[in-house]
Design a protein around this motif. Structure first.
Motif, short mmCIF file in Angstrom:
data_model
loop_
_atom_site.label_atom_id
_atom_site.label_comp_id
_atom_site.label_asym_id
_atom_site.label_seq_id
_atom_site.Cartn_x
_atom_site.Cartn_y
_atom_site.Cartn_z
N MET A 130 50.53 65.50 7.39
CA MET A 130 49.29 65.72 8.15
C MET A 130 48.76 64.38 8.64
O MET A 130 48.41 63.52 7.83
CB MET A 130 48.31 66.35 7.16
N PRO A 131 48.70 64.18 9.92
CA PRO A 131 48.15 62.91 10.40
C PRO A 131 46.66 62.85 10.11
O PRO A 131 45.93 63.77 10.44
CB PRO A 131 48.40 62.94 11.90
N VAL A 132 46.22 61.84 9.44
CA VAL A 132 44.80 61.69 9.17
C VAL A 132 44.20 60.89 10.30
O VAL A 132 44.90 60.21 11.05
CB VAL A 132 44.59 60.99 7.81
N ASP A 133 42.90 60.94 10.41
CA ASP A 133 42.20 60.33 11.53
C ASP A 133 42.35 58.81 11.52
O ASP A 133 41.42 58.08 11.19
CB ASP A 133 40.74 60.70 11.48
N ILE A 134 43.55 58.37 11.90
CA ILE A 134 43.83 56.93 11.86
C ILE A 134 42.89 56.17 12.78
O ILE A 134 42.36 55.13 12.43
CB ILE A 134 45.30 56.67 12.23
N GLU A 135 42.64 56.76 13.94
CA GLU A 135 41.76 56.09 14.91
C GLU A 135 40.42 55.78 14.27
O GLU A 135 39.86 54.72 14.45
CB GLU A 135 41.52 57.00 16.12
N GLN A 136 39.94 56.76 13.51
CA GLN A 136 38.63 56.60 12.93
C GLN A 136 38.63 55.51 11.87
O GLN A 136 37.64 54.85 11.65
CB GLN A 136 38.24 57.92 12.27
N ARG A 137 39.79 55.37 11.21
CA ARG A 137 39.81 54.46 10.06
C ARG A 137 39.99 53.02 10.46
O ARG A 137 39.38 52.13 9.91
CB ARG A 137 40.93 54.87 9.11
N ALA A 138 40.88 52.80 11.43
CA ALA A 138 41.14 51.42 11.80
C ALA A 138 39.89 50.87 12.47
O ALA A 138 39.23 51.55 13.21
CB ALA A 138 42.31 51.36 12.76
N SER A 139 39.56 49.63 12.17
CA SER A 139 38.31 49.14 12.73
C SER A 139 38.55 48.52 14.11
O SER A 139 37.62 48.30 14.85
CB SER A 139 37.68 48.12 11.80
N TYR A 140 39.81 48.28 14.46
CA TYR A 140 40.08 47.65 15.75
C TYR A 140 39.97 48.66 16.88
O TYR A 140 40.48 49.77 16.80
CB TYR A 140 41.48 47.04 15.75
N GLU A 141 39.26 48.29 17.92
CA GLU A 141 39.15 49.13 19.10
C GLU A 141 39.97 48.50 20.22
O GLU A 141 39.75 47.34 20.56
CB GLU A 141 37.69 49.21 19.56
N TYR A 142 40.89 49.26 20.80
CA TYR A 142 41.70 48.70 21.87
C TYR A 142 40.81 48.28 23.02
O TYR A 142 39.80 48.91 23.30
CB TYR A 142 42.74 49.71 22.34
N GLY A 143 41.20 47.21 23.68
CA GLY A 143 40.42 46.77 24.82
C GLY A 143 40.99 45.49 25.38
O GLY A 143 41.87 44.87 24.78
N ASP A 144 40.55 45.11 26.57
CA ASP A 144 41.01 43.84 27.14
C ASP A 144 39.81 43.05 27.65
O ASP A 144 39.88 42.36 28.66
CB ASP A 144 42.02 44.09 28.25
N SER A 145 38.70 43.15 26.90
CA SER A 145 37.50 42.43 27.29
C SER A 145 37.68 40.95 27.01
O SER A 145 38.65 40.53 26.39
CB SER A 145 36.31 42.95 26.50
N LEU A 146 36.72 40.17 27.45
CA LEU A 146 36.74 38.73 27.18
C LEU A 146 36.84 38.46 25.69
O LEU A 146 37.57 37.59 25.24
CB LEU A 146 35.45 38.09 27.73
N LEU A 147 36.09 39.24 24.92
CA LEU A 147 36.07 39.02 23.47
C LEU A 147 37.42 39.38 22.86
O LEU A 147 37.91 38.70 21.95
CB LEU A 147 34.96 39.85 22.82
N HIS A 148 38.04 40.44 23.36
CA HIS A 148 39.36 40.83 22.84
C HIS A 148 40.39 39.72 23.09
O HIS A 148 41.24 39.46 22.26
CB HIS A 148 39.86 42.11 23.52
N LEU A 149 40.31 39.14 24.26
CA LEU A 149 41.33 38.17 24.66
C LEU A 149 41.12 36.79 24.05
O LEU A 149 42.03 35.97 24.03
CB LEU A 149 41.36 38.06 26.19
N CYS A 150 39.92 36.57 23.55
CA CYS A 150 39.58 35.26 22.98
C CYS A 150 40.47 34.97 21.77
O CYS A 150 40.83 35.86 21.01
CB CYS A 150 38.11 35.30 22.59
#
Lengths: 316, 232, 272
Positions: free
Chosen positions: C1-21
């Motif tokens: 059973m896949p558990v809500d991995i998205e919810q658990r991981a604290s990293y949010e995908y993105g390509d903002s300035l802060l992500h790329l820093c």
């Protein structure tokens, strides 16, 4: 996604001086643990430490219903000590506490040094000291091993909580006569859950793979340092805590003199431990009563909050 | 016995695991649930005793699955998971089989009797004191089945009971299943077993029921099997 | 059973300035922010507001929805909070008596109230800032950054292994509890006390924990064998050398520290 054992001090709750000192102490301990792991422990222990850390993290999500919606949980320091010995256990708990702080923001980053000290060092050292002492006293019959597991679990939680409450008091976050009875009281109860789960786990391992619980040969090397740390921490914290909570102004005075109370600006105020409770003239009695009231309030709120949470999730 | 009406379930990320599934099972019926990986078979099984609760209704006997009935329904529908390692967590086979009965508050003497009986049925009568950790996969699967059988459920829902077993282990499970009189709902990839034991087959693909009927007819239809990834 | 991995991981995908820093810059920024906040005196509300402004800027730079960031920072421990609250009823510093009805009175220390409120605000600022930074930084990058800042190689390796197997074991734990739930039933019309004794439930839970540990130890054995099979000889090879920081990056680190110092001086100047 946070550890259910409420021992993680968030950022902002400790003064910079207390955080800094505990960072240094923790780093020294972890550094020694790494040296030991690098030298005396065979290399197959590296995956073992990493995977066991993941398992303890996962195991912290296990719970069992106690009463009124509260539940028992595992912190895991004692279990790690019993499975892999003290120095690797320091590394296991270091990994758990660090990932909790960095990834899940459970416990602060600046206060990570203190949280490492409480859980990876005090928790592990006390569990090792207590379990070794109990083994020495009672031998390794089945009931003795189970008693040892329970005691190691309970003491590791309780003493670590005392350390946390003294840190809070020393930082001027909360007066010692509130912090110590409240944290100590709650964790004396939480420790029972820890002890029971540790006992259950050891019981299963005893009947499945008992050789895991035998004292490892490499454990003898340099473990006396952990043993003595455990002894000293247990004794000192057990003596200081009641003293500090009966003389909170004394502790603040010491902290102030040492320059720990950066946040306490009201330097000239006089603490009269004269509490809300009307009619109680005796200072010591008022202090104890106030502490008890604090613990009751906390317990009631914990009950209330966890009831709501468990009714949503854990209907096993 | 069990009636599923327009059941849908979405994962947390919004993907549909099962969609608009309606099925009825008669008492004593033996039905197989087949379909490719990710078709929603396990998700459906987890709805049968309320581990998962989706949109739509599941009725067991005359009881709808809801907060009030859930604990009673778990006594009526026994769920055996694919990995027996998930189901076995005690220090002895006895403790594991007894878990459900102890939880129900059954008396000690009754528990001992029922555990012995269940282990007898699965062909593991002398394993009570053994540690589940040391059993072979085939033995673990049998014990996992016993943990549910001892509660004498009316319905048995099994997830992949033969997966990973050697031929002899598989044969043992097959004989066991053929002899049970409970309503049997089994998710599997083992079409040979389906042919042998299950008169009714339900084919699922991408969360929907695409076939529900006689096993003979389904297994004879090569195009149907190929379309849903059941033959390679 | 896949558990809500998205919810658990604290990293949010993105390509903002802060992500790329660069992770090292982000770690420095976080540490400077946390230390600055911790050094601020009680009641420096204007400076708290300034720090809130910095937080807001970084939050906007991260391009992560505010609701998510706020939700992740709702993590206050109840016991620790309650260790904090009762002191406002102490008769210390500047306090007032409140007498809502006759025969019942309590004191409220304004000094302590300001202290507790200041502490909670600074604690929230710190937590929220850590949430933003960690939501925009993959744990792998945090590790590499820490490695570049001198974290011992062995510790990096252990953290990495833990991270690799964390979700595997969380899923295993989830399956165990799910299977336990499936067998936790009551008989209809039965008057028997269901659920067993607390002692028994604790033993079952302990058994589950023990099983989890046993399996993880077995797994670590297999991982070690697989590592050996690929030529691991007990020596952890150094990973590719980290790219040296550019002048601009050094400059920004210096700027953070300077800004932090200014904040502390400003706050203390206002308090005096």
């Amino acid at each position: 996604m946070k550890a259910p054992v409420p021992m993680h001090i968030p950022d902002g709750f400790l003064s910079v001086a207390v955080s800094g000192i505990l960072w240094v102490v923790s780093l020294i301990f972890i550094f020694i643990a790494l040296k030991k792991a690098g030298k005396e422990i065979d290399e197959s222990r590296l995956p073992l430490v990493g995977v066991l850390a993941a398992a303890i993290f996962a195991g912290q999500m296990l719970n069992f219903a106690v009463a009124g919606g509260t539940s028992g949980h595992l912190l895991g320091a004692a279990l790690a000590v019993l499975l892999v010995g003290p120095w690797p256990a320091v590394l296991v708990m270091t990994s758990v506490v660090t990932v909790q702080a960095l990834v899940f923001q459970d416990g602060g980053v600046l206060t990570l040094g203190a949280n490492l000290f409480n859980m990876a060092i005090v928790g592990v050292a006390v569990a090792y000291f207590v379990s070794d002492l109990f083994k020495h006293w009672f031998g390794d019959k089945r009931w003795a091993t189970l008693l040892t597991a329970f005691a190691a679990g309970w003491f590791s939680i309780f003493i670590a909580a005392l350390a946390a409450s003294l840190e809070l008091a020393f930082s001027g976050t909360s007066p010692a006569n509130i912090a110590i009875p409240a944290m100590g009281g709650i964790h004396a109860l939480i420790g029972i859950g820890e002890g029971l789960i540790t006992l259950g786990a050891v019981s299963l391992i005893m009947s499945s793979k008992p050789q895991l619980l035998e004292k490892k040969a490499e454990e003898k090397v340099g473990s006396s340092f952990v043993w003595i740390s455990g002894l000293v921490l247990t004794v000192v914290l057990l003596i200081i805590s009641p003293l500090a909570s009966s003389k909170p102004d004394g502790l603040e005075w010491v902290a102030e003199k040492l320059g720990f109370l950066i946040m306490a600006q009201d330097a000239s105020y006089h603490i009269i431990p004269d509490y809300v409770l009307p009619g109680i003239q005796n200072e010591a009695l008022a202090t104890i009563m106030a502490g008890a009231v604090g613990v009751v309030i906390v317990m009631a709120l914990v009950l209330l909050l966890t009831r709501r949470k468990t009714s949503q999730t854990a209907k096993h | 016995m069990i009636s599923i009406n327009d059941l849908s379930f979405a994962y947390d990320d919004g993907r549909m695991a099962i969609e608009h599934v309606s099925l009825d099972f008669k008492p004593g019926e033996k039905a197989a649930l087949v379909g490719p990986n990710g078709a929603g078979k396990t998700t459906l099984l987890l709805h049968l005793n309320g581990i998962l609760r989706g949109q739509g209704s599941v009725v067991v006997g005359e009881q709808a699955v809801d907060d009030r009935t859930i604990k009673a329904i778990r006594a009526r529908v026994g769920l055996v998971f694919q990995s027996p390692d998930d189901q076995l967590f005690s220090s002895s086979v006895f403790d594991d089989v007894a878990y459900g009965l102890v939880y129900q508050g059954e008396e000690k003497i009754v528990i001992r009797e029922k555990v012995a009986q269940a282990l007898e049925v699965v062909g593991m009568p002398d394993s009570q004191a053994r540690s589940p950790y040391h059993l072979s996969l085939g033995e673990k699967k049998r014990v996992a089945l016993a943990t549910v059988l001892c509660m004498q459920p009316e319905v048995l829902a099994l997830d992949e009971p033969t997966a990973g077993l050697d031929p002899r282990g598989r044969r043992g499970i097959l004989n066991l299943l053929a002899d049970l009189d409970q309503t049997l709902i089994v998710a599997t990839h083992d079409l040979e077993m389906v042919r042998e034991i299950f008169p009714r087959v339900i084919i699922m693909d991408a969360g929907r029921v695409v076939y529900d009927g006689e096993t003979q007819a389904a297994l004879a239809d090569r195009a149907l099997l190929e379309a849903h990834g059941l033959i390679g | 059973m896949p558990v809500d991995i998205e919810q658990r991981a604290s990293y949010e995908y993105g390509d903002s300035l802060l992500h790329l820093c660069d992770a090292r810059i982000k770690i420095t920024l976080l540490m400077v922010y946390l230390i600055t906040t911790a050094l601020l005196p009680v009641g420096a509300w204007a400076v708290y507001l300034l720090m809130g402004g910095v937080l807001l800027i970084v939050a906007v730079l991260s391009e992560i929805p505010a609701s998510l960031l706020l939700k992740r920072a709702l993590l206050l421990e109840v016991p620790i909070l309650l260790v904090l609250i009762p002191q406002i009823f102490l008769k210390t510093g500047n306090f007032i008596e409140i007498n809502p009805w006759s025969g019942f009175a309590f004191s409220l220390s304004l000094t302590r109230l300001e202290r507790v409120a200041s502490l909670l605000v600074r604690s929230w600022l710190s937590l929220q800032f850590a949430v933003i930074i960690m939501s925009a930084t993959r744990f792998e990058d945090v590790l590499a950054g820490l490695r570049a800042c001198g974290l011992p190689r062995m510790l990096t390796a252990i953290f990495g292994l833990m991270w690799r197997y964390l979700y595997v074991l969380l899923d295993e734990m989830h399956n165990l509890t799910q299977a336990r739930r499936a067998r936790s039933s009551t008989l209809q019309g039965s008057f028997k006390q269901a659920g067993g004794s607390v002692w028994w439930r604790a033993q079952v839970t302990g058994g589950m924990a023990g099983m989890l540990m046993l399996r993880s130890l077995d797994r670590s054995q297999r991982i070690y064998q697989a590592m050996q099979a690929r030529g691991y000889d007990g020596e952890i090879r150094s990973e590719a050398a980290a790219i040296p920081l550019t002048k601009a990056q050094y400059f920004s680190i210096a700027a953070f520290i300077l800004a932090g110092l200014l904040m502390v001086l400003l706050a203390n100047g206002m308090a005096a």
